[in-house]
Design an enzyme around this catalytic site. Sequence first.
Site, PDB file in Angstrom:
ATOM      1  CE1 TYR A  26      -4.698  -1.880   4.737  1.00  0.00           C
ATOM      2  CE2 TYR A  26      -3.621   0.202   4.250  1.00  0.00           C
ATOM      3  CZ  TYR A  26      -4.211  -0.964   3.822  1.00  0.00           C
ATOM      4  OH  TYR A  26      -4.305  -1.238   2.477  1.00  0.00           O
ATOM      5  CB  SER A  39      -0.885   0.004   1.251  1.00  0.00           C
ATOM      6  OG  SER A  39      -1.484   1.265   1.470  1.00  0.00           O
TER       7      SER A  39
END
Length: 258
Positions: free
Chosen positions: A155, A142
């Site tokens: 995350y 990501s």
Amino acid sequence: MKFSLKNKTAIVTGGGSGIGKAISKTLAGQGAYVHILELNVDNAEVTKSEIESDGGKAAVHQCNVVNQTDVVEVINKIAEESGIDILINNAGIAHIGNVENTPEADLDRVYSVNVKGVYNCIFASVPHMKAKKNGVIINMASIASSVGLNDRFAYSMSKGAALTMTYSVAKDYINDGIRCNCISPARVHTPFVDGFLKNNYPGREAEMFEKLSQTQPIGRMGKPQEVADLALFLCSDEASFITGTDFPIDGGFIKLNG
């Protein structure tokens, strides 16, 4: 045909919806036999049916990537049937919160899927790839792996791990013919985004969708198919000189924001 995956076997975790579905259908469209590993087999069966209706080949395996025993059993079965050429570690979960409002249970849950799940699938697949002296692994990282994002503590931690696992695996197995890269999307318009907006901003979905879209310098969210097309290239023989690299697909987010 460029980017052909004919006679290749691919495993896609979380391949029943969103980005994983787009990857599954794209790889199958280029000739790969796609094995979808999913907790939600209903979604996976729909993807399988769509692949087969387009002339492709797919199989569905119910599997929780958190459970190493299950992962090893499923992947060994696939390897015995057709070998393993490609592993796409796409399964993952999101989390919102900073360090103060991230309970231990939430941190453990994110870690178990986004970090341990990736490890489990690589752990199970690498011996089969080593035996063939050939293999491609793609981890879904990501932009949060590379830059700080507000309220994404757990995350970001997990996706940073996906990035560094990529580097480690690429280094350790380069002499075994295994290539390992990762893809780092910014915001991509998936059913998850629609659900998030519906649950958190009822009545303001369109307004918030536009606001989130504008956080990308390019002015929109990415599309699952765009991520899938990048994955296809990295899986193909045309990318045979590429390993140990992170590929942002972010509408300019990392380099052009600020």
